[in-house]
Design an enzyme around this catalytic site. Structure first.
Site, PDB file in Angstrom:
ATOM      1  N   ARG A  98       4.258   3.234  -7.380  1.00 15.00           N
ATOM      2  CA  ARG A  98       4.542   2.035  -8.167  1.00 15.00           C
ATOM      3  C   ARG A  98       5.415   2.388  -9.371  1.00 15.00           C
ATOM      4  NH1 ARG A  98      -0.362  -2.102  -8.816  1.00 15.00           N
ATOM      5  NH2 ARG A  98       0.132  -2.943  -6.791  1.00 15.00           N
ATOM      6  N   GLN A 124       0.917   7.943   3.106  1.00 14.79           N
ATOM      7  CA  GLN A 124       0.344   8.617   1.930  1.00 14.79           C
ATOM      8  C   GLN A 124      -1.049   8.129   1.574  1.00 14.79           C
ATOM      9  OE1 GLN A 124       3.946   8.855  -1.106  1.00 14.79           O
ATOM     10  NE2 GLN A 124       4.145   7.257   0.387  1.00 14.79           N
ATOM     11  N   HIS A 169       2.829   4.027   3.792  1.00 11.38           N
ATOM     12  CA  HIS A 169       1.364   4.037   3.847  1.00 11.38           C
ATOM     13  C   HIS A 169       0.783   5.299   4.456  1.00 11.38           C
ATOM     14  CE1 HIS A 169       2.298  -0.253   3.250  1.00 11.38           C
ATOM     15  NE2 HIS A 169       1.259  -0.175   2.456  1.00 11.38           N
ATOM     16  N   ASP A 210      -1.746   6.309  -7.055  1.00  8.97           N
ATOM     17  CA  ASP A 210      -0.652   6.383  -8.037  1.00  8.97           C
ATOM     18  C   ASP A 210      -0.996   7.230  -9.267  1.00  8.97           C
ATOM     19  OD1 ASP A 210       0.512   4.547  -6.323  1.00  8.97           O
ATOM     20  OD2 ASP A 210      -0.041   2.816  -7.537  1.00  8.97           O
ATOM     21  N   MET A 243       5.496   6.776  -2.727  1.00  9.35           N
ATOM     22  CA  MET A 243       4.912   5.644  -3.461  1.00  9.35           C
ATOM     23  C   MET A 243       4.614   6.035  -4.910  1.00  9.35           C
ATOM     24  SD  MET A 243       2.350   3.705  -0.857  1.00  9.35           S
ATOM     25  CE  MET A 243       2.963   2.375   0.164  1.00  9.35           C
TER      26      MET A 243
HETATM   27  O1  F6P Z   1      -1.090   1.196  -5.693  1.00 15.00           O
HETATM   28  C1  F6P Z   1      -1.034   1.905  -4.508  1.00 15.00           C
HETATM   29  C2  F6P Z   1       0.199   1.562  -3.722  1.00 15.00           C
HETATM   30  O2  F6P Z   1       0.215   2.304  -2.532  1.00 15.00           O
HETATM   31  C3  F6P Z   1       1.514   1.747  -4.493  1.00 15.00           C
HETATM   32  O3  F6P Z   1       1.912   3.087  -4.541  1.00 15.00           O
HETATM   33  C4  F6P Z   1       2.431   0.844  -3.713  1.00 15.00           C
HETATM   34  O4  F6P Z   1       3.517   0.381  -4.504  1.00 15.00           O
HETATM   35  C5  F6P Z   1       1.537  -0.286  -3.340  1.00 15.00           C
HETATM   36  O5  F6P Z   1       0.211   0.190  -3.391  1.00 15.00           O
HETATM   37  C6  F6P Z   1       1.816  -0.854  -1.974  1.00 15.00           C
HETATM   38  O6  F6P Z   1       0.934  -1.885  -1.758  1.00 15.00           O
HETATM   39  P1  F6P Z   1       0.791  -2.653  -0.369  1.00 15.00           P
HETATM   40  O7  F6P Z   1       0.153  -1.709   0.607  1.00 15.00           O
HETATM   41  O8  F6P Z   1      -0.086  -3.796  -0.690  1.00 15.00           O
HETATM   42  O9  F6P Z   1       2.164  -3.051   0.021  1.00 15.00           O
END
Ligand code: F6P
Length: 342
Positions: free
Chosen positions: A171, A273, A271, A127, A169
């Site tokens: 966040r 990414q 994911h 991020d 992604m």
């Molecule tokens: O912080 C990295 C990240 O990939 C964010 O971009 C995304 O919101 C979050 O983690 C997703 O997390 P998880 O794989 O636990 O759902």
């Protein structure tokens, strides 16, 4: 010294490069011993360890993910979690800990450090939202993956005269959307830092079609419409109290189809990414972070995180690292608005 290493939070290309550099220099040059804790703070609480010597880190530089495993376990949400960590560290004869993680993992490291545990932090996140460092490793890889996807979407958008939306992604920070959208020549980029006006987005799309090109919209998963303009859903919370994001791309597609009577489709990169081999930039940054982190441990300079400032790696106090999120400045966003809808 006997040094524990753990990786916490979402995985990220480059984690293995850090582990490799820490162990190669720490064992090879300084003669320290290493212990890996499995799955972030979970392993540190449960004393779940894995041997970590030079042989264990051979060949891992180009590998995505983390050989130590990761989790979003928050020891402060587990009764007796912090005492369990102290006990596991003592049981394993650990003198110092290298914690590789993002805001949440480093937040726990900060509190441990305030409690007298010897910790050095290494920032990671795709991020790129940690304030004390110019870049985190993993970000460049994520941006390149998203850019390549956008390049590929262009051809279908043009062949089928569609609005194609790429949800990325990031966040609550729009860095991936901003960089991937700029590099991929998106026609609209929507980021959390600037709530969007759906009417304006539709105008950009129509303007783009008027110039006989189809439209690519890049939307950050945390992007939101301006208050009261468009309904959105909220997701479940994780152990650190973060809402699980995702879904804004589909909401946008539905709204665009309803308002413009044009076909709008969404590709959620998710994911993808975070997966696969790190770029050269991320391998180099992760390796340098690892080398400097073990230097900090060796110097006894605890309570610090390594960070990139321009081209130098520096040490900053944990408190500076996790104090605030690094979001996209609005003037950075304004630079790329010149490409919207044209
Ligand atoms: O912080 C990295 C990240 O990939 C964010 O971009 C995304 O919101 C979050 O983690 C997703 O997390 P998880 O794989 O636990 O759902």
């Amino acid at each position: 010294m006997r040094i524990g290493v753990l990786t916490g939070g979402g995985d990220c290309p480059g984690l293995n490069a850090v582990i490799r550099a820490v162990v190669r220099k720490g064992a090879g040059i300084y003669g320290h011993e290493f212990v890996g804790f499995r799955d972030g703070w979970r392993g540190a609480m449960e004393g779940d360890t894995v041997p970590l010597d030079i042989a264990a880190v051979r060949g891992i530089l180009p590998r995505g993910g983390t050989i130590l495993g990761s989790s979003r376990t928050n020891p402060y949400r587990v009764e007796g979690g912090m005492e369990a960590i102290r006990k596991a560290l003592a049981d394993n004869g650990i003198d110092a800990l290298v914690a590789i993680g993002g805001e949440d993992t480093l937040g726990v490291a900060t509190r441990l450090s305030e409690d007298g545990v010897n910790v050095v932090g290494v920032p990671k996140t795709i991020d790129n939202d940690l304030s004390a460092t110019d870049y985190t490793f993993g970000f460049d890889t994520a941006v390149n993956i998203a850019m390549e996807a956008i390049d590929r979407l262009h051809t279908t958008a043009e062949s089928h005269h569609r609005v194609l939306i790429a949800e990325v992604m990031g966040r609550h920070a729009g860095w991936i959307a901003l960089h991937a959208g700029t590099a991929g020549g998106a026609n609209v980029i929507l980021i959390p830092e600037r709530p969007f006006d759906i009417v304006k987005v539709c105008e950009y799309i129509e303007a783009r079609f008027a110039s006989h090109y189809a439209c690519i919209v890049v939307v950050a998963e945390g992007a939101l419409p301006a208050e009261g303009t468009m309904a959105v859903q909220t997701g479940a919370l994780d152990a650190f109290g973060h809402v699980r994001l995702g879904g804004i791309g589909q909401r946008l597609a539905d709204e665009i189809e309803a308002r413009l009577n044009r076909e709008a489709r969404v590709t959620v990169l998710g994911h993808l990414q975070r997966g696969g081999t790190p770029t050269a930039f991320d391998r180099v940054l992760a390796t340098r972070f690892g080398l400097h982190a073990i230097d900090a441990v060796h110097d006894g300079d605890f309570g610090k995180m390594v960070a990139l400032r321009a081209t130098d790696i520096v040490r900053v106090p944990f408190t500076a690292a996790t104090a605030e999120l690094k979001t996209v400045p609005l003037e950075r966003y304004a630079e790329v608005e010149v490409f919207f809808g044209v």
